[in-house]
Every structure is written in C-alpha cells, then in structure tokens.
Design a protein around this motif. Structure first.
Motif, PDB file in Angstrom:
ATOM      1  N   VAL A 154       2.493 -16.919 -28.423  1.00 31.05           N
ATOM      2  CA  VAL A 154       1.191 -17.253 -27.854  1.00 31.05           C
ATOM      3  C   VAL A 154       0.099 -16.406 -28.512  1.00 31.05           C
ATOM      4  O   VAL A 154      -0.998 -16.896 -28.812  1.00 31.05           O
ATOM      5  N   GLY A 155       0.399 -15.128 -28.737  1.00 30.46           N
ATOM      6  CA  GLY A 155      -0.574 -14.259 -29.389  1.00 30.46           C
ATOM      7  C   GLY A 155      -0.917 -14.725 -30.793  1.00 30.46           C
ATOM      8  O   GLY A 155      -2.088 -14.705 -31.195  1.00 30.46           O
ATOM      9  N   ILE A 156       0.100 -15.147 -31.541  1.00 29.45           N
ATOM     10  CA  ILE A 156      -0.143 -15.658 -32.892  1.00 29.45           C
ATOM     11  C   ILE A 156      -1.018 -16.902 -32.847  1.00 29.45           C
ATOM     12  O   ILE A 156      -1.937 -17.077 -33.665  1.00 29.45           O
ATOM     13  N   TYR A 157      -0.748 -17.763 -31.874  1.00 28.46           N
ATOM     14  CA  TYR A 157      -1.539 -18.991 -31.749  1.00 28.46           C
ATOM     15  C   TYR A 157      -2.998 -18.667 -31.411  1.00 28.46           C
ATOM     16  O   TYR A 157      -3.926 -19.239 -31.995  1.00 28.46           O
ATOM     17  N   VAL A 158      -3.198 -17.739 -30.484  1.00 31.06           N
ATOM     18  CA  VAL A 158      -4.562 -17.358 -30.100  1.00 31.06           C
ATOM     19  C   VAL A 158      -5.294 -16.715 -31.275  1.00 31.06           C
ATOM     20  O   VAL A 158      -6.476 -16.997 -31.527  1.00 31.06           O
ATOM     21  N   LEU A 159      -4.598 -15.857 -32.015  1.00 26.38           N
ATOM     22  CA  LEU A 159      -5.211 -15.232 -33.183  1.00 26.38           C
ATOM     23  C   LEU A 159      -5.568 -16.271 -34.245  1.00 26.38           C
ATOM     24  O   LEU A 159      -6.606 -16.170 -34.906  1.00 26.38           O
ATOM     25  N   MET A 160      -4.708 -17.280 -34.380  1.00 26.07           N
ATOM     26  CA  MET A 160      -4.997 -18.336 -35.349  1.00 26.07           C
ATOM     27  C   MET A 160      -6.252 -19.101 -34.945  1.00 26.07           C
ATOM     28  O   MET A 160      -7.113 -19.415 -35.777  1.00 26.07           O
ATOM     29  N   LEU A 161      -6.380 -19.388 -33.634  1.00 25.96           N
ATOM     30  CA  LEU A 161      -7.581 -20.070 -33.154  1.00 25.96           C
ATOM     31  C   LEU A 161      -8.827 -19.217 -33.394  1.00 25.96           C
ATOM     32  O   LEU A 161      -9.882 -19.733 -33.789  1.00 25.96           O
ATOM     33  N   ALA A 162      -8.695 -17.910 -33.148  1.00 29.15           N
ATOM     34  CA  ALA A 162      -9.827 -17.012 -33.372  1.00 29.15           C
ATOM     35  C   ALA A 162     -10.213 -16.983 -34.849  1.00 29.15           C
ATOM     36  O   ALA A 162     -11.405 -16.979 -35.193  1.00 29.15           O
ATOM     37  N   LEU A 163      -9.219 -16.968 -35.726  1.00 27.58           N
ATOM     38  CA  LEU A 163      -9.494 -16.944 -37.162  1.00 27.58           C
ATOM     39  C   LEU A 163     -10.142 -18.244 -37.616  1.00 27.58           C
ATOM     40  O   LEU A 163     -11.100 -18.232 -38.412  1.00 27.58           O
ATOM     41  N   LEU A 164      -9.648 -19.375 -37.112  1.00 29.50           N
ATOM     42  CA  LEU A 164     -10.247 -20.656 -37.470  1.00 29.50           C
ATOM     43  C   LEU A 164     -11.685 -20.741 -36.967  1.00 29.50           C
ATOM     44  O   LEU A 164     -12.564 -21.267 -37.658  1.00 29.50           O
ATOM     45  N   THR A 165     -11.913 -20.206 -35.776  1.00 32.95           N
ATOM     46  CA  THR A 165     -13.273 -20.204 -35.245  1.00 32.95           C
ATOM     47  C   THR A 165     -14.196 -19.358 -36.114  1.00 32.95           C
ATOM     48  O   THR A 165     -15.329 -19.759 -36.418  1.00 32.95           O
ATOM     49  N   ALA A 166     -13.694 -18.185 -36.523  1.00 28.76           N
ATOM     50  CA  ALA A 166     -14.511 -17.295 -37.354  1.00 28.76           C
ATOM     51  C   ALA A 166     -14.791 -17.898 -38.726  1.00 28.76           C
ATOM     52  O   ALA A 166     -15.896 -17.728 -39.266  1.00 28.76           O
ATOM     53  N   CYS A 167     -13.810 -18.585 -39.282  1.00 30.59           N
ATOM     54  CA  CYS A 167     -13.933 -19.082 -40.659  1.00 30.59           C
ATOM     55  C   CYS A 167     -14.528 -20.481 -40.751  1.00 30.59           C
ATOM     56  O   CYS A 167     -14.977 -20.885 -41.830  1.00 30.59           O
ATOM     57  N   ILE A 168     -14.509 -21.234 -39.651  1.00 31.27           N
ATOM     58  CA  ILE A 168     -14.975 -22.622 -39.698  1.00 31.27           C
ATOM     59  C   ILE A 168     -16.140 -22.864 -38.738  1.00 31.27           C
ATOM     60  O   ILE A 168     -17.212 -23.317 -39.148  1.00 31.27           O
TER      61      ILE A 168
END
Length: 215
Positions: A154-168
């Motif tokens: 779950v943490g990896i998924y949340v971090l991925m969402l945060a990264l996509l939000t930051a980059c996109i």
C-alpha cells in the motif's frame, strides 16, 4: 513656427495594457497564436518543469523515510531525504528565475504531457488504475505473510501516486495557468513588465503582420 515630431512608423500601435486585457483574451480563440501567448506558454513550460522538481523533492524524502522505517535501516532515509531537499531547493531557484525573465523563443519547446490540471488528473487516474489492477490482487497473498507486507504494498502504491502527481498533475496545472499567471506577474513585477515592454517595442512578426497580442 512649430514642427510636429512624426510618430515612428514602426512603433507599437497599442500599448502593453491593451494586449494584457482579459476581455481581449476572452474574445480571441485560445488557439490563435500571438507573440504574448508564445512568451507566456514558453515561460509556463519552463516553470512547469521546475515545479515538478519542487513537488518531487518531498516525495523523494518521504520515500526514503518510509523504506527506512519498514526495513529498519536508516541508510535509505539518509540518502533520499537530503536528495529530496536539494531537488526542492533547486526547483525553487529555477522556478523563481524562469518566471522573472522572458524565455528565449528562438527554439521550439516541445511538451508531451497534459497541458491542464484536468488532463493531468485524468492521466494519473488512468495510470493509477492500471497499476492498481496488477497490485491489489496480490494483497491477499501479502496479507497471509503478515501486515507488514500489506503496508509495504500500500505504501508503494501511495508513493507512486504521489510521484505521478508531482511529475504530471503539478506541471500540467502550471502549464494550464501559464497565461493567467504571466498576466499577473507582468502587472505586479516591474522588472518583468519592463522586459515585455521592451520586447513589444522591438518585436515584429518575421512571417507577416501578426499583432503582438492578445494574451
């Protein structure tokens, strides 16, 4: 006997405030090109890149802290937290710099991401759904190994969402507001306004008789 001084033939027909008018922008098709829009869009594209760095720094630091806590090894945090801080500081420096000067328009800037907040959110939602479709079916198997495994997934998924939000999403939002933001800065930043006025005085359409604005 008085002699009138003729107005220079190549002087701008309209002052800058005319081209900055929101009313003029509303009656002009958004896709209609102008010099003022080119400056705003190019500056927005550059600022969007730096905004991704600003938003990505905290995500990097958060990832370092998360993996250090989950593994019990502080090495990841000791590496990623400072890197995230440096990335954010560099992003802030670049962000402030590109927004205070006029961009060079002799080279075409190509952007391949979405150009609005709505487009960015749609793209991230699509990518998140794809990743989730592969990730969430593995949760029952991870749960059988302990709560820690579920937390990691779950943490990896949340971090991925945060990264996509930051980059996109963040850069897309900056680009979507590039023209409105440029108008406000020209009105409130004397140095930037002076640079635009100098550009208005010297710019002539190299391919025809296009006007300087609207924005």
């Amino acid at each position: 006997m008085t002699h009138s001084i003729p107005f220079p033939a190549d002087a701008p027909v309209h002052p800058l405030d005319h081209w900055l008018s929101p009313e003029l922008a509303r009656v002009s098709p958004p896709e209609a090109p102008s010099r003022l829009r080119q400056l705003a869009d190019d500056q927005g594209a550059l600022a969007a890149g730096w905004s991704g760095a600003i938003a990505g720094g905290p995500v990097l630091a958060l990832a370092g802290a998360f993996f250090s806590v989950m593994s019990g090894n502080p090495a990841t945090a000791l590496i990623l937290v400072p890197l995230g801080a440096v990335l954010t500081l560099l992003g802030l420096f670049g962000w402030n710099r590109v927004r205070s000067i006029l961009p060079k328009t002799d080279k075409v800037l190509i952007t391949r991401g979405p150009g609005s907040a709505r487009g960015g959110i749609g793209m991230v939602s699509f990518l998140a759904a794809i990743v989730g479709a592969f990730l969430f079916p593995t949760l029952p198997s991870a749960a059988s190994k302990g709560a820690g495994e579920v937390t990691v997934l779950v943490g990896i998924y949340v971090l991925m969402l945060a990264l996509l939000t930051a980059c996109i999403v963040v850069p897309a939002t900056v680009m979507g507001r590039a023209r409105q933001s440029f108008r406000l800065r020209v009105q409130n930043n004397p140095g930037l306004r002076r640079a635009v006025e100098e550009d208005l005085a010297g710019w002539r359409d190299p391919h025809g008789n296009a006007a300087y604005g609207p924005l």
